[in-house]
Enzyme design. Structure first.
Site, short mmCIF file in Angstrom:
data_model
loop_
_atom_site.label_atom_id
_atom_site.label_comp_id
_atom_site.label_asym_id
_atom_site.label_seq_id
_atom_site.Cartn_x
_atom_site.Cartn_y
_atom_site.Cartn_z
N HIS A 196 -14.95 -53.92 -2.24
CA HIS A 196 -15.13 -55.30 -2.77
C HIS A 196 -13.87 -55.75 -3.52
CE1 HIS A 196 -18.37 -58.37 -4.16
NE2 HIS A 196 -17.19 -58.94 -4.04
N GLU A 248 -23.79 -51.87 -3.25
CA GLU A 248 -22.50 -51.38 -3.75
C GLU A 248 -22.58 -51.08 -5.25
OE1 GLU A 248 -20.49 -54.92 -2.19
OE2 GLU A 248 -20.01 -55.47 -4.25
N GLY A 296 -16.81 -73.16 4.81
CA GLY A 296 -16.55 -73.69 3.47
C GLY A 296 -15.08 -73.48 3.14
N ARG A 297 -14.78 -73.47 1.84
CA ARG A 297 -13.38 -73.28 1.41
C ARG A 297 -12.76 -72.03 2.01
NH1 ARG A 297 -15.70 -73.65 -3.27
NH2 ARG A 297 -15.59 -75.64 -4.33
N ILE A 298 -13.50 -70.92 1.91
CA ILE A 298 -12.94 -69.64 2.36
C ILE A 298 -12.86 -69.60 3.89
CG2 ILE A 298 -13.35 -67.13 2.40
CD1 ILE A 298 -14.42 -67.47 -0.53
N ASP A 318 -15.97 -55.41 3.28
CA ASP A 318 -15.53 -55.35 1.88
C ASP A 318 -16.72 -55.39 0.94
OD1 ASP A 318 -13.46 -55.39 -0.17
OD2 ASP A 318 -14.04 -57.48 -0.55
N ILE A 377 -16.65 -60.36 4.36
CA ILE A 377 -16.02 -60.48 3.03
C ILE A 377 -16.91 -61.33 2.11
CG2 ILE A 377 -13.58 -60.10 3.57
CD1 ILE A 377 -15.04 -63.59 3.48
N ARG A 401 -24.47 -74.70 8.32
CA ARG A 401 -25.66 -75.56 8.28
C ARG A 401 -25.49 -76.78 9.18
NH1 ARG A 401 -26.23 -74.98 2.15
NH2 ARG A 401 -24.34 -76.15 2.41
N ARG A 426 -21.13 -61.26 1.28
CA ARG A 426 -22.05 -60.43 0.52
C ARG A 426 -22.72 -59.46 1.49
NH1 ARG A 426 -19.78 -61.69 -3.39
NH2 ARG A 426 -20.52 -62.77 -5.23
C1 8YV Z 1 -15.81 -60.45 -7.38
C2 8YV Z 1 -16.76 -62.10 -5.73
O1 8YV Z 1 -16.67 -59.51 -7.03
O2 8YV Z 1 -16.10 -64.22 -6.41
C3 8YV Z 1 -16.97 -63.55 -5.91
O3 8YV Z 1 -18.04 -64.02 -5.53
O4 8YV Z 1 -17.50 -61.45 -5.09
C4 8YV Z 1 -15.56 -61.44 -6.32
O5 8YV Z 1 -14.54 -62.25 -6.55
C5 8YV Z 1 -16.09 -60.79 -8.76
O6 8YV Z 1 -17.03 -61.68 -9.08
C6 8YV Z 1 -15.19 -60.19 -9.75
O7 8YV Z 1 -15.20 -60.76 -10.97
#
Ligand code: 8YV
Length: 311
Positions: A274, A256, A148-150, A251, A225, A170, A227
């Protein structure tokens, strides 16, 4: 008239300040219990850590919008929200660079053992010892779970390190030049570094389990990075203990900020709290986009960034 909204997770100060400056009355869901007060709430605001389930929604008859300040919204029951006609928004795009930067930082940190080298110098070990050789990162093979984007932003950075890139997802993308593997296990078998960059939630829960880690092998590294839920916790800890994989840089975690003590004690991990999107610039941009969604809703304009299911 000031709109009444409710925070469903702790909010960063500049998000809270922006909301208060824009004249919203912000309730805290851990404090408000009175049904009369709950019925005045028309929107919910939270970070990616927010949990919004059916039960919470059932206490809020007039909520019509859920604003997540984060790209991931796996804590929100979007199906239940949609059944109630509630729209969910998030903050995609503005954090992509930071998350990809951290993915590369973690990859380099675990590969070149930067935190361990730092400790070696601080402890004075250098005086009568040599830091053990590591392995070359440039030119090593990178696998990305999720294009995806990331994922794409990570691939762009890794290209500058001459890393051959492959991915799974997918489906194969027609607009990227990287090799596609149908499964995470096949991908893991073909790479030195496996970076997880898929959304959390039921579809990806425990996607990285025993077969993937076995395929990654004792020279392979896992970087997460995305979940914590995407990686099977106990299987990963065991694989790290057995040196079935070379190491992991994480991360994000399962529960957490509570981190498995066994994981904390392992020498072959790099752990960060995180922080992928945690820069001043990006958190401000995320807060601004979250606020823009909220304002558009109350001004009855098109929402800038609804989640895909609500588009
Ligand atoms: C932050 C993230 O934890 O964008 C996300 O999905 O996991 C992180 O950028 C977050 O939501 C901080 O506000």
């Amino acid at each position: 008239m000031a709109q009444e909204i409710m925070q469903v997770s702790p909010l960063p100060p500049f998000m809270m300040n922006a909301l208060q400056e824009a004249d919203y009355i912000v309730h805290d869901h851990t404090h408000i219990k009175d049904p009369g007060a709950l019925s005045k709430v028309t929107a919910l605001v939270g970070t990616g850590a927010a949990k919004v389930d059916k039960k919470l929604l059932s206490m809020l008859p007039n909520v019509k919008l859920i604003v997540i300040c984060g790209v991931g919204y796996d804590g929100v029951d979007v199906v239940a929200a949609k059944e109630r006609g509630i729209v969910v928004t998030h903050t995609p795009g503005v954090l992509t660079d930071d998350v990809a930067d951290l993915a590369m930082s973690l990859l380099l940190s675990i590969g070149r053992r930067i935190p361990q080298a730092d400790k070696f110098v601080r402890n004075g070990d250098w005086v009568d010892d040599e830091f053990a050789l590591t392995h070359k990162v440039s030119g090593s093979r990178l696998g990305i779970v999720g294009m995806g984007r990331i994922g794409r932003a990570i691939a762009k950075r890794a290209s500058a390190f001459d890393m051959p890139i492959s991915y799974t997802g997918r489906e194969a993308k027609t607009d990227v030049p990287y090799a596609f593997y149908k499964t995470a296990t096949e991908l893991a078998a073909a790479v030195d570094y496996l970076v997880v960059a898929v959304p959390g939630g039921d579809n990806t829960s425990n996607l990285i389990g025993a077969s993937v880690l076995q395929a990654l092998g004792n020279k392979g590294y896992l970087i997460n990075i995305a979940r914590g839920s995407v990686v099977n916790q106990s299987v990963l800890v065991q694989a790290l203990k057995d040196k079935a994989i070379a190491g992991a840089a994480l991360d994000v975690f399962w529960d957490e900020p509570i981190i498995d003590p066994e994981l904390r004690r392992l020498p072959n991990v790099v752990l960060t709290p995180h922080i992928a999107s945690a820069t001043v610039e990006t958190r401000q941009a995320m807060a601004a986009l979250a606020l823009a969604n909220l304002q558009a809703f109350y001004e009855k304009r098109a929402l800038p960034t609804p989640v895909p299911e609500c588009q």
